[in-house]
Design a protein around this motif. Structure first.
Motif, PDB file in Angstrom:
ATOM      1  N   LYS A  55      10.026 -43.784  17.766  1.00 39.36           N
ATOM      2  CA  LYS A  55       8.808 -44.646  18.192  1.00 39.36           C
ATOM      3  C   LYS A  55       8.783 -45.844  17.824  1.00 39.36           C
ATOM      4  O   LYS A  55       8.988 -46.381  16.629  1.00 39.36           O
ATOM      5  CB  LYS A  55       7.228 -44.002  17.845  1.00 39.36           C
ATOM      6  CG  LYS A  55       6.386 -44.696  18.655  1.00 39.36           C
ATOM      7  CD  LYS A  55       5.230 -43.855  18.291  1.00 39.36           C
ATOM      8  CE  LYS A  55       3.950 -44.211  18.991  1.00 39.36           C
ATOM      9  NZ  LYS A  55       2.827 -43.288  18.862  1.00 39.36           N
ATOM     10  N   ASN A  56       8.984 -47.217  18.754  1.00 36.87           N
ATOM     11  CA  ASN A  56       9.220 -48.568  18.234  1.00 36.87           C
ATOM     12  C   ASN A  56      10.415 -48.659  17.128  1.00 36.87           C
ATOM     13  O   ASN A  56      10.283 -49.230  16.393  1.00 36.87           O
ATOM     14  CB  ASN A  56       8.060 -48.786  17.676  1.00 36.87           C
ATOM     15  CG  ASN A  56       6.572 -49.051  18.541  1.00 36.87           C
ATOM     16  OD1 ASN A  56       6.735 -49.047  19.791  1.00 36.87           O
ATOM     17  ND2 ASN A  56       5.591 -48.526  17.886  1.00 36.87           N
ATOM     18  N   LYS A  61       8.831 -38.232  14.462  1.00 33.24           N
ATOM     19  CA  LYS A  61       8.634 -36.838  14.242  1.00 33.24           C
ATOM     20  C   LYS A  61      10.117 -36.418  14.107  1.00 33.24           C
ATOM     21  O   LYS A  61      11.114 -36.933  14.876  1.00 33.24           O
ATOM     22  CB  LYS A  61       7.857 -36.223  14.837  1.00 33.24           C
ATOM     23  CG  LYS A  61       6.467 -36.720  14.990  1.00 33.24           C
ATOM     24  CD  LYS A  61       5.793 -35.821  15.910  1.00 33.24           C
ATOM     25  CE  LYS A  61       4.081 -35.913  15.575  1.00 33.24           C
ATOM     26  NZ  LYS A  61       3.392 -35.154  16.673  1.00 33.24           N
ATOM     27  N   ARG A  62      10.414 -35.239  13.568  1.00 37.05           N
ATOM     28  CA  ARG A  62      11.613 -34.323  13.646  1.00 37.05           C
ATOM     29  C   ARG A  62      11.281 -32.841  13.893  1.00 37.05           C
ATOM     30  O   ARG A  62      10.295 -32.455  13.227  1.00 37.05           O
ATOM     31  CB  ARG A  62      12.715 -34.847  12.958  1.00 37.05           C
ATOM     32  CG  ARG A  62      12.717 -34.418  11.338  1.00 37.05           C
ATOM     33  CD  ARG A  62      14.008 -34.656  10.407  1.00 37.05           C
ATOM     34  NE  ARG A  62      14.535 -35.837  10.587  1.00 37.05           N
ATOM     35  CZ  ARG A  62      15.510 -36.248  10.555  1.00 37.05           C
ATOM     36  NH1 ARG A  62      16.446 -35.231  10.219  1.00 37.05           N
ATOM     37  NH2 ARG A  62      15.968 -37.416  10.445  1.00 37.05           N
ATOM     38  N   ILE A  63      12.161 -31.955  14.478  1.00 40.55           N
ATOM     39  CA  ILE A  63      11.989 -30.620  14.276  1.00 40.55           C
ATOM     40  C   ILE A  63      13.296 -30.105  14.095  1.00 40.55           C
ATOM     41  O   ILE A  63      14.454 -30.402  14.670  1.00 40.55           O
ATOM     42  CB  ILE A  63      11.351 -29.950  15.741  1.00 40.55           C
ATOM     43  CG1 ILE A  63      11.106 -28.635  15.637  1.00 40.55           C
ATOM     44  CG2 ILE A  63      12.143 -30.613  17.086  1.00 40.55           C
ATOM     45  CD1 ILE A  63      10.140 -28.078  16.848  1.00 40.55           C
ATOM     46  N   VAL A  64      13.711 -29.233  13.392  1.00 38.12           N
ATOM     47  CA  VAL A  64      14.668 -28.577  12.650  1.00 38.12           C
ATOM     48  C   VAL A  64      15.097 -27.179  12.997  1.00 38.12           C
ATOM     49  O   VAL A  64      14.135 -26.458  12.487  1.00 38.12           O
ATOM     50  CB  VAL A  64      15.064 -29.265  11.488  1.00 38.12           C
ATOM     51  CG1 VAL A  64      16.386 -28.738  10.823  1.00 38.12           C
ATOM     52  CG2 VAL A  64      15.081 -30.802  11.142  1.00 38.12           C
ATOM     53  N   LEU A  74       5.368 -27.057  22.129  1.00 31.92           N
ATOM     54  CA  LEU A  74       4.418 -27.461  21.335  1.00 31.92           C
ATOM     55  C   LEU A  74       4.672 -28.980  20.884  1.00 31.92           C
ATOM     56  O   LEU A  74       4.152 -29.938  20.825  1.00 31.92           O
ATOM     57  CB  LEU A  74       3.818 -26.786  20.230  1.00 31.92           C
ATOM     58  CG  LEU A  74       3.232 -25.339  20.859  1.00 31.92           C
ATOM     59  CD1 LEU A  74       2.616 -24.511  19.719  1.00 31.92           C
ATOM     60  CD2 LEU A  74       1.708 -25.807  21.558  1.00 31.92           C
ATOM     61  N   TRP A  75       6.057 -28.963  20.099  1.00 24.96           N
ATOM     62  CA  TRP A  75       6.553 -30.123  19.717  1.00 24.96           C
ATOM     63  C   TRP A  75       6.744 -31.223  20.436  1.00 24.96           C
ATOM     64  O   TRP A  75       6.367 -32.496  20.504  1.00 24.96           O
ATOM     65  CB  TRP A  75       7.775 -29.862  18.792  1.00 24.96           C
ATOM     66  CG  TRP A  75       8.424 -30.920  17.858  1.00 24.96           C
ATOM     67  CD1 TRP A  75       7.870 -31.370  16.783  1.00 24.96           C
ATOM     68  CD2 TRP A  75       9.289 -32.156  18.146  1.00 24.96           C
ATOM     69  NE1 TRP A  75       8.814 -32.546  16.236  1.00 24.96           N
ATOM     70  CE2 TRP A  75       9.252 -32.744  17.341  1.00 24.96           C
ATOM     71  CE3 TRP A  75       9.860 -32.463  19.745  1.00 24.96           C
ATOM     72  CZ2 TRP A  75      10.267 -34.097  17.336  1.00 24.96           C
ATOM     73  CZ3 TRP A  75      10.727 -33.327  19.663  1.00 24.96           C
ATOM     74  CH2 TRP A  75      10.938 -34.303  18.460  1.00 24.96           C
ATOM     75  N   PHE A  76       7.357 -30.684  21.879  1.00 25.61           N
ATOM     76  CA  PHE A  76       7.512 -31.805  22.781  1.00 25.61           C
ATOM     77  C   PHE A  76       6.275 -32.593  23.382  1.00 25.61           C
ATOM     78  O   PHE A  76       5.867 -33.561  23.514  1.00 25.61           O
ATOM     79  CB  PHE A  76       8.559 -31.349  24.011  1.00 25.61           C
ATOM     80  CG  PHE A  76       9.807 -31.257  23.811  1.00 25.61           C
ATOM     81  CD1 PHE A  76      10.647 -32.478  23.408  1.00 25.61           C
ATOM     82  CD2 PHE A  76      10.502 -30.296  24.100  1.00 25.61           C
ATOM     83  CE1 PHE A  76      11.757 -32.524  22.998  1.00 25.61           C
ATOM     84  CE2 PHE A  76      11.902 -30.168  24.081  1.00 25.61           C
ATOM     85  CZ  PHE A  76      12.417 -31.453  23.593  1.00 25.61           C
ATOM     86  N   LYS A  77       5.114 -31.498  23.438  1.00 28.00           N
ATOM     87  CA  LYS A  77       3.799 -31.904  23.897  1.00 28.00           C
ATOM     88  C   LYS A  77       3.176 -33.048  23.027  1.00 28.00           C
ATOM     89  O   LYS A  77       2.492 -33.845  23.209  1.00 28.00           O
ATOM     90  CB  LYS A  77       2.958 -30.992  24.260  1.00 28.00           C
ATOM     91  CG  LYS A  77       3.452 -30.132  25.709  1.00 28.00           C
ATOM     92  CD  LYS A  77       2.683 -29.088  25.954  1.00 28.00           C
ATOM     93  CE  LYS A  77       3.119 -28.559  27.485  1.00 28.00           C
ATOM     94  NZ  LYS A  77       2.375 -27.070  27.796  1.00 28.00           N
ATOM     95  N   SER A  78       3.575 -32.900  21.726  1.00 30.50           N
ATOM     96  CA  SER A  78       2.769 -33.439  20.717  1.00 30.50           C
ATOM     97  C   SER A  78       3.236 -34.759  20.421  1.00 30.50           C
ATOM     98  O   SER A  78       2.884 -35.822  20.178  1.00 30.50           O
ATOM     99  CB  SER A  78       3.117 -32.897  19.288  1.00 30.50           C
ATOM    100  OG  SER A  78       4.428 -32.993  18.578  1.00 30.50           O
ATOM    101  N   ILE A  79       4.667 -35.142  20.922  1.00 34.90           N
ATOM    102  CA  ILE A  79       5.192 -36.502  20.946  1.00 34.90           C
ATOM    103  C   ILE A  79       4.553 -37.150  22.206  1.00 34.90           C
ATOM    104  O   ILE A  79       4.813 -38.314  22.182  1.00 34.90           O
ATOM    105  CB  ILE A  79       6.747 -36.541  20.784  1.00 34.90           C
ATOM    106  CG1 ILE A  79       7.315 -36.106  22.084  1.00 34.90           C
ATOM    107  CG2 ILE A  79       7.105 -35.865  19.637  1.00 34.90           C
ATOM    108  CD1 ILE A  79       9.094 -36.066  22.086  1.00 34.90           C
TER     109      ILE A  79
END
Length: 81
Positions: A55-56, A61-64, A74-79
């Motif tokens: 972002k900018n 955020k990251r998911i591993v 849920l992660w994609f929706k959170s971003i």
């Protein structure tokens, strides 16, 4: 970030690519095999698969790892929030 030789990436990629397209998220795949050792350090990757949201121009955020389809959703929706 992914690796074509990673068994976890092979399971996750067919889930997250269509999901990102459906959610209209611009997902770029970076194959760490093309970066040799530098890609791991450059992107601070400890394991694959790793999805990083910027972002900018900065990491937000990251998911591993190999997670459930619901966890990625849920992660994609959170971003998108």
């Amino acid at each position: 970030m992914h690796s074509t030789s990673c068994s976890h990436c092979k399971k996750v990629t067919p889930i997250v690519i269509p999901m990102a397209q459906k959610l209209k998220i611009d997902l770029k795949l970076i194959n760490l095999e093309n970066y040799s050792e530098t890609g791991w350090d450059e992107f601070n990757i400890d394991a694959t698969p790793t999805i990083v949201h910027f972002k900018n121009g900065r990491e937000d955020k990251r998911i591993v790892g190999e997670l459930t389809e619901k966890a990625y959703e849920l992660w994609f929706k959170s971003i998108k929030e």
